[in-house]
Write a protein that holds these residues in place. Structure first.
Motif, PDB file in Angstrom:
ATOM      1  N   ILE A  44     -17.729 -22.575  28.993  1.00 42.80           N
ATOM      2  CA  ILE A  44     -18.105 -22.566  27.575  1.00 42.80           C
ATOM      3  C   ILE A  44     -16.943 -23.160  26.771  1.00 42.80           C
ATOM      4  CG2 ILE A  44     -18.758 -21.166  25.587  1.00 42.80           C
ATOM      5  CD1 ILE A  44     -20.894 -21.069  27.645  1.00 42.80           C
ATOM      6  N   GLY A  88     -27.245 -20.232  31.739  1.00 39.39           N
ATOM      7  CA  GLY A  88     -26.300 -21.222  32.238  1.00 39.39           C
ATOM      8  C   GLY A  88     -26.926 -22.507  32.729  1.00 39.39           C
ATOM      9  N   THR A  90     -28.183 -26.163  32.711  1.00 36.90           N
ATOM     10  CA  THR A  90     -27.673 -27.300  31.938  1.00 36.90           C
ATOM     11  C   THR A  90     -28.498 -28.574  32.089  1.00 36.90           C
ATOM     12  OG1 THR A  90     -26.128 -27.847  33.733  1.00 36.90           O
ATOM     13  CG2 THR A  90     -25.298 -26.426  31.969  1.00 36.90           C
ATOM     14  N   ASN A 114     -25.087 -20.623  26.218  1.00 33.92           N
ATOM     15  CA  ASN A 114     -24.888 -20.523  27.661  1.00 33.92           C
ATOM     16  C   ASN A 114     -25.896 -21.460  28.327  1.00 33.92           C
ATOM     17  OD1 ASN A 114     -24.030 -19.727  30.181  1.00 33.92           O
ATOM     18  ND2 ASN A 114     -25.287 -17.879  30.213  1.00 33.92           N
ATOM     19  N   LYS A 133     -21.924 -25.185  27.386  1.00 33.38           N
ATOM     20  CA  LYS A 133     -21.419 -25.512  28.716  1.00 33.38           C
ATOM     21  C   LYS A 133     -21.428 -27.000  29.001  1.00 33.38           C
ATOM     22  CE  LYS A 133     -22.047 -23.242  32.398  1.00 33.38           C
ATOM     23  NZ  LYS A 133     -22.570 -22.545  33.605  1.00 33.38           N
ATOM     24  N   GLY A 155     -20.889 -16.962  28.947  1.00 38.03           N
ATOM     25  CA  GLY A 155     -19.523 -17.171  29.397  1.00 38.03           C
ATOM     26  C   GLY A 155     -18.946 -15.974  30.125  1.00 38.03           C
TER      27      GLY A 155
END
Length: 228
Positions: A44, A88, A90, A114, A133, A155
């Motif tokens: 992060i 998380g 991405t 996140n 991220k 994070g």
């Protein structure tokens, strides 16, 4: 209310004066005062050069879907930090230029994601701080589900609605609402002590003996040895 697809709009926010008192205190000093336990990690990072300070307005969404994050923009209050737990993931961006523009219109305090963001030129030019991220051009789904103002993880840290977030070039630290008043005084003292030592070093008044007493002493106390 359907579990997993619901919004809680009422939670206790810290006193605005208490939040403002943290302005100018680096995240690193605050992190030192919580035994390095409350700093976000896992990639992060800041995506522009705006410092972040405000209460958390939390959002939990499935990987790559920002429907509920979009809805959160209508219910957050001025100054709130939208904290989006996207697990998380991405590959798809959860925040972009259009969301930023609307958040600015509503005078929100910034974003912590996140997951991924996009439209980096808009982020760079925005008045709002953005931490995330990664970046990707691929946009999100908008189908849901998701939840607003529930505990989230971002994070590596649990963030509760109303926790205070402090973010700068070093990263982000989470200040639990219940600890905010006590931690403020600790962080102020930590910063003052650090600045005093830095100034002494710059002026040549911090001695080698002082440094050795602190760090070589710690090295030896932890079991280290020095061969003559």
């Amino acid at each position: 209310m359907p579990i997993g697809f619901r919004a809680f709009l009422h939670f206790e926010r810290p006193d605005p004066a208490l939040i403002e008192s943290y302005r100018g205190i680096p995240s690193s000093n605050i992190g030192d005062c919580v035994r390095k336990m409350n700093c976000m990690f896992g990639g992060i990072r800041a995506f522009n050069h705006k410092n972040l300070l405000g209460p958390a307005f939390t959002v939990k969404v499935p990987s790559g879907d920002n429907l509920v994050a979009q809805a959160a923009l209508d219910y957050a209050q001025p100054g709130d930090i939208i904290v989006i737990d996207g697990a998380g993931y991405t590959d798809r961006a959860l925040v972009g230029g259009m969301m930023l523009a609307y958040a600015e219109l509503r005078k929100l305090g910034g974003f912590v994601v996140n997951g991924a963001v996009r439209d980096l030129a808009d982020i760079q030019n925005s008045a709002l701080p953005v931490f995330a991220k990664a970046a990707t051009p691929l946009g999100p789904y908008r189908e849901g589900p998701g939840e607003i103002n529930v505990p989230v993880v971002c994070g590596g840290q649990v963030v509760m609605p109303g926790d205070i977030l402090v973010g700068d070039a070093d990263g982000l630290v989470v200040i639990p609402r219940r600890d905010a008043a006590e931690l403020l005084e600790l962080a102020r003292c930590n910063l003052a002590g650090e600045q005093n030592e830095l100034e002494r070093m710059k002026q040549g008044n911090f001695t080698e003996a002082e440094h050795r007493e602190r760090f070589t002493g710690l090295f030896l106390n932890h079991g280290g040895t020095i061969e003559p």
